[in-house]
Scaffold this active site. Sequence first.
Site, PDB file in Angstrom:
ATOM      1  N   ASP A 183      10.349  31.473  29.700  1.00 48.99           N
ATOM      2  CA  ASP A 183      12.215  30.980  29.032  1.00 48.99           C
ATOM      3  C   ASP A 183      12.601  32.428  28.062  1.00 48.99           C
ATOM      4  O   ASP A 183      14.458  32.447  28.918  1.00 48.99           O
ATOM      5  CB  ASP A 183      12.252  30.575  27.514  1.00 48.99           C
ATOM      6  CG  ASP A 183      11.770  29.153  27.585  1.00 48.99           C
ATOM      7  OD1 ASP A 183      12.445  28.843  28.232  1.00 48.99           O
ATOM      8  OD2 ASP A 183      11.611  28.959  26.562  1.00 48.99           O
ATOM      9  N   CYS A 196       2.015  34.958  24.351  1.00 47.01           N
ATOM     10  CA  CYS A 196       1.572  33.843  25.084  1.00 47.01           C
ATOM     11  C   CYS A 196       2.289  33.120  26.121  1.00 47.01           C
ATOM     12  O   CYS A 196       2.221  31.871  26.214  1.00 47.01           O
ATOM     13  CB  CYS A 196       1.776  33.002  23.729  1.00 47.01           C
ATOM     14  SG  CYS A 196       3.289  31.924  23.359  1.00 47.01           S
ATOM     15  N   ARG A 220       0.255  24.029  21.498  1.00 45.31           N
ATOM     16  CA  ARG A 220       1.501  23.537  21.562  1.00 45.31           C
ATOM     17  C   ARG A 220       1.682  22.038  20.513  1.00 45.31           C
ATOM     18  O   ARG A 220       0.264  20.993  20.896  1.00 45.31           O
ATOM     19  CB  ARG A 220       1.603  23.139  23.023  1.00 45.31           C
ATOM     20  CG  ARG A 220       2.040  24.665  23.461  1.00 45.31           C
ATOM     21  CD  ARG A 220       2.501  23.911  25.587  1.00 45.31           C
ATOM     22  NE  ARG A 220       2.106  25.635  25.742  1.00 45.31           N
ATOM     23  CZ  ARG A 220       1.752  25.672  26.414  1.00 45.31           C
ATOM     24  NH1 ARG A 220       0.917  25.963  26.800  1.00 45.31           N
ATOM     25  NH2 ARG A 220       2.287  26.794  27.920  1.00 45.31           N
ATOM     26  N   HIS A 275       5.985  21.531  34.406  1.00 45.72           N
ATOM     27  CA  HIS A 275       5.177  21.287  33.755  1.00 45.72           C
ATOM     28  C   HIS A 275       4.011  20.375  34.704  1.00 45.72           C
ATOM     29  O   HIS A 275       3.192  20.524  34.381  1.00 45.72           O
ATOM     30  CB  HIS A 275       5.694  19.736  33.011  1.00 45.72           C
ATOM     31  CG  HIS A 275       5.039  19.546  32.133  1.00 45.72           C
ATOM     32  ND1 HIS A 275       4.780  20.448  30.769  1.00 45.72           N
ATOM     33  CD2 HIS A 275       4.678  18.221  31.839  1.00 45.72           C
ATOM     34  CE1 HIS A 275       4.716  19.216  29.651  1.00 45.72           C
ATOM     35  NE2 HIS A 275       3.532  18.824  30.052  1.00 45.72           N
ATOM     36  N   ARG A 304       2.556  26.129  17.142  1.00 45.09           N
ATOM     37  CA  ARG A 304       4.293  26.513  16.955  1.00 45.09           C
ATOM     38  C   ARG A 304       4.943  25.091  16.794  1.00 45.09           C
ATOM     39  O   ARG A 304       4.213  23.646  17.095  1.00 45.09           O
ATOM     40  CB  ARG A 304       4.672  26.354  18.529  1.00 45.09           C
ATOM     41  CG  ARG A 304       5.693  26.669  19.243  1.00 45.09           C
ATOM     42  CD  ARG A 304       6.128  27.068  20.264  1.00 45.09           C
ATOM     43  NE  ARG A 304       5.803  25.928  21.203  1.00 45.09           N
ATOM     44  CZ  ARG A 304       5.573  26.200  23.012  1.00 45.09           C
ATOM     45  NH1 ARG A 304       6.074  27.278  23.102  1.00 45.09           N
ATOM     46  NH2 ARG A 304       5.849  25.071  23.669  1.00 45.09           N
ATOM     47  N   ARG A 323      14.192  27.412  35.982  1.00 48.19           N
ATOM     48  CA  ARG A 323      13.373  27.912  37.226  1.00 48.19           C
ATOM     49  C   ARG A 323      12.458  26.818  37.748  1.00 48.19           C
ATOM     50  O   ARG A 323      11.842  26.739  39.121  1.00 48.19           O
ATOM     51  CB  ARG A 323      11.484  28.624  36.228  1.00 48.19           C
ATOM     52  CG  ARG A 323      11.913  27.334  34.767  1.00 48.19           C
ATOM     53  CD  ARG A 323      10.053  28.019  34.279  1.00 48.19           C
ATOM     54  NE  ARG A 323      10.342  27.131  33.550  1.00 48.19           N
ATOM     55  CZ  ARG A 323       9.756  27.138  32.056  1.00 48.19           C
ATOM     56  NH1 ARG A 323       9.554  29.009  31.767  1.00 48.19           N
ATOM     57  NH2 ARG A 323       9.167  26.496  31.265  1.00 48.19           N
ATOM     58  N   GLU A 354      11.324  34.701  22.968  1.00 51.03           N
ATOM     59  CA  GLU A 354      11.596  34.019  24.410  1.00 51.03           C
ATOM     60  C   GLU A 354      13.253  33.955  24.653  1.00 51.03           C
ATOM     61  O   GLU A 354      13.590  33.066  25.782  1.00 51.03           O
ATOM     62  CB  GLU A 354      10.594  32.484  24.239  1.00 51.03           C
ATOM     63  CG  GLU A 354      11.073  32.125  23.376  1.00 51.03           C
ATOM     64  CD  GLU A 354      10.654  31.000  22.722  1.00 51.03           C
ATOM     65  OE1 GLU A 354      10.614  30.221  24.520  1.00 51.03           O
ATOM     66  OE2 GLU A 354      10.678  30.416  22.575  1.00 51.03           O
TER      67      GLU A 354
END
Lengths: 95, 581
Positions: free
Chosen positions: B456, B503, B298, B191, B334, B466, B432
Amino acid sequence: MGKESRVVRLNYEFGLHARPAAKIVEIVSCFKSEVCIEKGKQQARARSVIELLALAAQNGERLRIFAEGEDAESAVEAVASLFEHGFQEMFGRNL
Amino acid sequence: MEVRRGIGVSAGIVIAPARLLEKSKMAPMKRLIESGSVEGEIKRFRDAVTSAISELEALRAQASETMKPEYAAILDFHSAILKDPSFDKEVGQKIRFNKVSAEYAVSRVLRRYARSISSASDELFRQRSSDIFEIEQRLLRILSHEPLSEDEPIPDKVIFVGHDLAPAQVASLDKSKVVGFVTDYGGKTSHAAIVARAMGIPAVVGLGNITQDVSNGDMLIIDGSKGLVIIDPDERTLERYKLLKQSYEQFERQLLLLRNMPPETLDGFRVQLLANIEFQDELSIALKNGAEGIGLYRTEFLFLREGLSPDEEEQYYAYRNAAVLMGDQPVVIRTLDLGADKMPFDGSIGEDNPFLGCRSIRYTLSRPELFKTQLRAILRASPYGNVKIMLPMVTTVEEVQRAKAFVEDAMEELRERSLPFNPEIEIGVMIEVPSAALTADILATEAKFFSIGTNDLIQYTLAVDRGNQAVASLYQSAHPAVLRLLSHILEVGRKHSIPVAMCGEMGADVAYVPFLLGLGLETLSISPQHLLEIKKVIRSTTLREAGELAQRVLSCKEASEAENILREKVRSLVPQLVQSF
């Protein structure tokens, strides 16, 4: 001085952690007896949230409640009912 | 001066003082006391406990006023530990028999509790051990007479130094003052990395224990391109980096000249270049860098900020703002893409495996009120621009049908309230998960567009977390399975005339762009500060050579081979780009 013990199965899907442990301490403080909870050979005083947590008891595990004192019987009864359905009713799916 | 190497996740150079996100978790030094001071030391300890309990009770009162039951429960738990008779007894004994300071005794006893709890197999128990650290920090703070100041104001321009960066922490940052990130943990797609790139500030992650080696106010240099952090640089290094920073910024200015040029290949293939945004302030970066719309808005930040679900109005204003700013250009919103594990105060945490659990579309479909509130807010914003709805983590067509039924419900509710919306709003899905990629033709019957989420898709295809350093090297974007899925999705899109965008992070990687164009991808949505360099790559290639490249790469048997071909290609196309990043 009475002594009382009972084997119960923990019925609470998230196991015995912070909130249930704090609840046990709160309930036990209403009684004069010394109350302990045993998981196998591990023992915790029911007045100590830390010792209760260290048991790391999981849902479905068998535990022994043990009390000694003038109100031992009702103390065991109160704690046992928490284990058997109280936590689930009180906290439900909430942690 | 000390040089530390980590993973550079956001390019650029910055020189600024450090600011630690968390107070140090260092244990206090062992300090012995005189026999005569034992009683006084025990009293100091007990007074600190009393103060800590009253602090907690004050917080508790606030918590019940603001209706945060889960937070209140945590405070109760902290109080219960402090009131625990065995805690009092053990710390007292430690002070008395070992003749140590209250600080040391508190820390030793609490850390032992934390250890006994954290050795439990259950994740929920382990989380409680971090509560014990919080109690320790509270007591140590009181013992040292520091005032309660958990949110000290930030001086000008700092580099944030932390263990990791949780989404909730990011949401509460004062972003005007943060010029870089440095963290102990994390990787390219953690993040902190994503946020740093989105904010256009340099970041280095995975440094091990930088939080231990840096104190508040230490001068730091971040070289995000090389993955270096220099602590307390000497005069010569400082001078050298000031020059490097200048030439880097000069290259950035050159890129800025591309701002108003179309993203078009040398042989005239026009690409649509959109921006991914999360925070409102990124809208302006997107516009400044010539985005042709928002390909991924987002919405998670709205839900993480206060710990309570944002109401319809708050969401509506955020979405409408984006719609208005972008005019006729698309704004793809989204719906909430979080797992139950990330929702503060939701109360239904406790999944063994949240990545395969109730998250994203699964979560919103199971929370009709929360979902419909978001859909109403999006719909109300729809008349103000070109707004579309995108559903994350779809695995079956039934999920799309159910989500569309919710959109219908939300429309009906707005009609009853006589509020305007676009009844023809487009609903698309993110591809995804491998199941979605392999059944894209079925999803095409219900979706108006596809958008490929590569992070994803790679994680679920390769079964690699990851963020887990032990297996991070298996997270290979150029794995043949991943490349074949991408090729398949684009083929289905062509066959069914469904526009396909990307994206995910891959679209912002200069090395992958020619390959993606070669597969026939026409729309890229990337973080705003990558727009110009990606445009530079697009404008430096031809569709013909991209197509040849795609065929060569698709026939590779190993990710490393494919990766080498891709890097080599982009180096031949735009040498400055590869050298400087």
